[in-house]
Design an enzyme around this catalytic site. Sequence first.
Site, mmCIF file in Angstrom:
data_model
loop_
_atom_site.group_PDB
_atom_site.id
_atom_site.type_symbol
_atom_site.label_atom_id
_atom_site.label_comp_id
_atom_site.label_asym_id
_atom_site.label_seq_id
_atom_site.Cartn_x
_atom_site.Cartn_y
_atom_site.Cartn_z
ATOM 1 N N ASP A 39 0.844 -1.193 0.000
ATOM 2 C CA ASP A 39 0.000 0.000 0.000
ATOM 3 C C ASP A 39 0.883 1.247 0.000
ATOM 4 O O ASP A 39 2.103 1.149 0.079
ATOM 5 C CB ASP A 39 -1.042 -0.025 1.137
ATOM 6 C CG ASP A 39 -0.551 0.596 2.436
ATOM 7 O OD1 ASP A 39 0.671 0.614 2.665
ATOM 8 O OD2 ASP A 39 -1.403 1.041 3.228
ATOM 9 N N ASP A 91 -5.529 -5.453 8.826
ATOM 10 C CA ASP A 91 -4.171 -5.428 9.345
ATOM 11 C C ASP A 91 -4.177 -4.641 10.644
ATOM 12 O O ASP A 91 -5.056 -3.799 10.864
ATOM 13 C CB ASP A 91 -3.205 -4.791 8.336
ATOM 14 C CG ASP A 91 -3.569 -3.351 8.045
ATOM 15 O OD1 ASP A 91 -3.049 -2.453 8.741
ATOM 16 O OD2 ASP A 91 -4.373 -3.093 7.126
#
Length: 421
Positions: free
Chosen positions: A96, A263
């Site tokens: 990301d 996450d």
Amino acid sequence: MKYFFPDSQDLVDPSFDFERERRSTTRKRQRDDLYAHEVFSSTPFDGLLVSKGIVDGYGGLGSRYTLAQRHRLLRLGAPEFFRIDQAPRKLALMGDCGAFTYVKEEEPPYSVDELLEFYGGCRFDYGLSLDHVILLFKPEADASRDALKALVPKEMQDRRELTLELAEAFLRKHKAGKYTFEPIGVAQGWSPLSYAESVKALQKMGYHFIALGGMVPLKSPELLACLEAIDKVRKPGIQLHLLGITRTEHLKDFDRLGITSFDSTSPLRQAFKDDKDNYYTPERNYTAIRIPQVEGNPGLQRMISSGEVSQDVARKLEKACLEGMRLFEAGKRTVDEVLALLMEYERFYDPGSKKNHAEAYRRTLTDAPWRKCPCDVCRELRYHVVLFRGAERNRRRGFHNVWTFYQQLEKQLGLEKGSAA
Ligand SMILES: [Zn+2]
């Protein structure tokens, strides 16, 4: 529901000798130090999340990577760099952009092309589109057009538009560039409705996998309200990733509302950032026992160099605590005896503090939870795992927390994830 462990180059040195506090002289950090997935016989996560912002160290935040490490990651690709073939479980790699690292900028500092190149070069399995976090939560803005106008500044509305435009460009260029990783569109918003609208737009663009960003600061009811709204527009088969969660008590709700992965750094960070919840067990969290190193403690060093306290006395108290813990583990000291030593040292290194750890330590020592934990870290370290002292112990306690958290996740969701143990 899958758990991705965010990477920030947290490794431990297997040569570290906890009794003598020495390292092997031949140790090479990059070759010998171990990632969490190399420490356990059953891997406590399903994948790694790697942020460009953390690799590059954007802005004031220094990178967790040295220049040499950054080059190695890009040259070797993430599977080799992270040695994921060493993990008993097949780990997925998700990339990301790390939007929180540049949240204060007007626009993201990267281009879509740069990001695609980063993901492709790292050979990730998944890559998130470029996004910009909205630092605002205004559920009241969902009431009407006027409410929206009054409550959400234009630049925040622009961030949502920009995130969607970038997601569209990301998907288009991903196709044109024939990248093989799976693209994930990022949804941003300031309210349940705005998040749901973002998800709808991303589905329409053709995304099958959507990540929900900017939800880290939300309180649990706010987060759940957004997920409920998203659940109403979510198409069947769409995968949803929740980016960065700090609360883990709602895993069942997440599951019910279609979250397929998330996450969280909390289990690792709490080991050495939290005031009291440092060591996880299935029943409760315990406070780690602080025995700061005289040499490594800035407050203590200041008091020593100003002549306020004596270095010799500091060293003596520190040593007495370590020795006391060793004898306690061997059954030769009682809880009260060790506690007396610990409190004497605490009053010395933290004299003005109102924090008094006596009750918390008594609980930790009485229950001695490390003796019951079957994880590889606790079996190897024994009582050293609850000592709040230096990165080698603190990080391993973090790994233990990650492991314990994952066991809970499996249990709560009743998932057969299959462990290699
Ligand atoms: Zn453990």
